[in-house]
Design a protein around this motif. Structure first.
Motif, mmCIF file in Angstrom:
data_model
loop_
_atom_site.group_PDB
_atom_site.id
_atom_site.type_symbol
_atom_site.label_atom_id
_atom_site.label_comp_id
_atom_site.label_asym_id
_atom_site.label_seq_id
_atom_site.Cartn_x
_atom_site.Cartn_y
_atom_site.Cartn_z
ATOM 1 N N VAL A 128 0.803 -1.218 0.000
ATOM 2 C CA VAL A 128 0.000 0.000 0.000
ATOM 3 C C VAL A 128 0.842 1.277 0.000
ATOM 4 N N PRO A 129 1.894 1.399 0.812
ATOM 5 C CA PRO A 129 2.693 2.630 0.730
ATOM 6 C C PRO A 129 3.332 2.830 -0.650
ATOM 7 N N LEU A 130 3.829 1.744 -1.245
ATOM 8 C CA LEU A 130 4.407 1.834 -2.590
ATOM 9 C C LEU A 130 3.345 2.223 -3.612
ATOM 10 N N PHE A 131 2.185 1.612 -3.511
ATOM 11 C CA PHE A 131 1.070 1.911 -4.408
ATOM 12 C C PHE A 131 0.652 3.376 -4.287
ATOM 13 N N SER A 132 0.581 3.860 -3.056
ATOM 14 C CA SER A 132 0.149 5.240 -2.808
ATOM 15 C C SER A 132 1.092 6.254 -3.440
ATOM 16 N N VAL A 133 2.381 5.981 -3.362
ATOM 17 C CA VAL A 133 3.386 6.925 -3.862
ATOM 18 C C VAL A 133 3.694 6.678 -5.337
ATOM 19 N N ASP A 134 4.026 5.447 -5.688
ATOM 20 C CA ASP A 134 4.505 5.155 -7.049
ATOM 21 C C ASP A 134 3.399 5.070 -8.097
ATOM 22 N N PHE A 135 2.221 4.603 -7.703
ATOM 23 C CA PHE A 135 1.148 4.416 -8.676
ATOM 24 C C PHE A 135 0.134 5.559 -8.633
#
Length: 191
Positions: A38-45
């Protein structure tokens, strides 16, 4: 392990507890597949800024806090077993909604739904586990749950980013949602 195994015998209570442990193990793997993603998704996507990410997390925690006051009324009506299963299914909507999210709006709705589900699941699952712990072996039973829980954290959090690398964020989140919902259905059916 060896000290507790001879006590397992053929007791139906012990056999049911082992089944509950296995079902919760599967759920916790599905749960932890999502958490590091979720943190990666929130920032990168989604390209959300710090304020939006903090607002989503704050919304989730506020809903968990407020929803916790309703735990007793929910478990009184449907019991800890059903409350656990239904809230696991509900928690599957969190990555499902995220998989379709392309901005802050659906991201917020996902955190709202996740918060409601987690508010019930956090208490009901522990009560459900305690209800099924074999009499006279509660400390050992909880120790086994801690081991199973930690193993599932290790497996799930290690594999979540791997799936994202293979199939991308939306498809991985959709897969994780399906796994969470299947875990809830399995708990409802066999728990």
């Amino acid at each position: 392990w060896r000290a507790w195994l001879p006590d397992l015998g053929v007791s139906s209570a012990r056999a049911k507890y082992i089944r509950v442990l296995l079902l919760l193990f599967c759920f916790h793997i599905a749960q932890w597949l999502v958490i590091p993603v979720v943190p990666l998704f929130s920032v990168d996507f989604l390209r959300l800024d710090d304020f939006q990410i903090s607002l989503g997390g704050g919304l989730f925690n506020l809903i968990v806090f407020a929803g916790s006051f309703f735990l007793t009324s929910v478990t009184t009506k449907i019991g800890n077993h059903r409350a656990t299963a239904i809230s696991v299914i509900g928690l599957g909507f969190y990555p499902l909604l995220l998989s379709f999210s392309r901005g802050f709006g659906l991201y917020s709705v996902a955190h709202l739904v996740g918060g409601v589900s987690w508010a019930i699941l956090a208490g009901a699952s522990f009560n459900y586990l305690a209800e099924n712990a074999p009499e006279g072996h509660r400390a050992q039973a909880i120790s086994w749950y801690i081991l199973v829980s930690n193993a599932s954290i290790l497996i799930g959090s290690s594999m979540g980013p791997v799936f994202v690398n293979w199939i991308g964020f939306p498809a991985a989140l959709l897969l994780f949602a399906i796994l969470r919902m299947l875990s809830g259905l399995a708990i409802l059916r066999w728990g």
